[in-house]
Design an enzyme around this catalytic site. Structure first.
Site, PDB file in Angstrom:
ATOM      1  CG  ASP A  67      -1.898  -1.147   1.232  1.00 31.00           C
ATOM      2  OD1 ASP A  67      -2.243  -1.623   0.140  1.00 31.00           O
ATOM      3  OD2 ASP A  67      -2.306  -1.573   2.332  1.00 31.00           O
ATOM      4  CE  LYS A  68       0.324   8.608  -1.155  1.00 30.91           C
ATOM      5  NZ  LYS A  68      -0.698   9.666  -1.349  1.00 30.91           N
TER       6      LYS A  68
END
Length: 313
Positions: free
Chosen positions: A138-139
């Site tokens: 995830d970011k």
């Protein structure tokens, strides 16, 4: 345009599913719509036959694809962005991803991603699906991520991920104090109301997460987490499902909970932590070309270490 052949065995746990859904599990680089199209075109065979996509599978079938090798990254620009390359050889690249870096372009993030940076630093990746990216973080999750450097390595790494031969371990700081380690075996799918979120739902994809206690802190616990499957947001969803959400998680974390008696420094650290406290700390796999067993370890980033220190103090 060149073609390539892919093959795989449908896992037994997919028994009873429609063929097109099972294919999307086995070959995640291709959309279900594209796989259905290839089925109709006869480009996919199952045990030597070309059944329709609605066919229910028994598990164990041998699937072969003859598909065009489309450079999935060709429409994206190479960008001179910094990359922390932990390891690179003729078959793979291991990246230590910082917080804030999106892995693959998508709506709202068409540039400035890991894929754009890979195309600049390793231009040959334009000829590999998704620039060699075989799994994601995830970011705002930090840590280790492997990239395939050519088509052969890509096919073998994807197969090893599906066969659970790629081992990924994480450190997660969670709210509350789990009594002990354990295993979460709960299916994950789209949230029935908020389609941007994932959730534990009946009929979701099988998902298994193992965790153990690494350190106990006031009102919080540092967990070592190991993935057996790789569903979207799996660790974040599973730990929130157990009512121990990850600190700083903007989607699944709920409201900030400060432990009673916490120091002012600890309160500031918790309130100011800008992301989920999740770090991919260890990656182990079999090299897709040489077969050598390899492993890498990534230390905690500074912001995560500072948060732990503030809580411990």
């Amino acid at each position: 345009m060149s073609t390539r052949s892919l093959s795989a065995t449908i896992p037994a746990e997919l028994a009873g599913q429609r063929l097109d859904r099972a294919l999307a599990e086995v070959f995640p680089d291709f959309s279900r719509a594209r796989l259905q199209q290839w089925l109709k075109q006869g480009r996919i065979t199952v045990d030597g036959h070309t059944p329709p996509g609605k066919t229910r599978i028994a598990g164990g079938e041998r699937v072969a694809l003859d598909v065009a090798a489309e450079p999935a990254a060709e429409t994206f620009a190479a960008e001179d962005l910094p990359l922390e390359v932990v390891h690179a050889d003729e078959g793979l690249i291991v990246i230590d991803k910082p917080a804030g870096l999106v892995v693959h372009p998508a709506a709202g993030n068409w540039s400035g991603t890991l894929l754009n940076a890979l195309l600049h630093h390793f231009p040959e990746l334009a000829g590999v699906p998704r620039a060699g990216i075989v799994h994601r973080l995830d970011k705002d999750t930090t840590g280790l991520l492997v990239v395939a450097r050519n088509l052969t390595a890509h096919q073998r790494l994807v197969a090893d991920l599906q066969a659970r031969r790629v081992h990924r371990e994480y450190l997660a700081l969670v709210q509350g104090e789990p009594v002990a380690g354990g295993t979460i075996d709960a299916p994950i799918g789209r949230h029935p109301v908020d389609r941007k979120r994932m959730a534990v739902v009946r009929g979701g994809k099988p998902a298994v997460t193992h965790y153990r206690v690494r350190e106990r802190l006031p009102g919080h616990t540092l967990l070592a987490v190991r993935l057996e499957t790789g569903r979207t947001h799996q660790i974040r969803v599973h730990l929130a499902h157990r009512r121990h959400p990850i600190v700083g998680d903007p989607v699944y974390g709920g409201r900030l909970r400060l432990p009673s008696g916490a120091s002012e420094a600890a309160r500031r650290a918790l309130a100011g932590f800008p992301r989920q406290a999740l770090h991919a700390c260890r990656l182990a796999l079999r090299h897709p070309l040489s077969g050598e067993e390899m492993a890498w370890i990534s230390p905690l980033p500074t912001d995560f270490r500072d948060l732990l220190a503030a809580l411990a103090a």
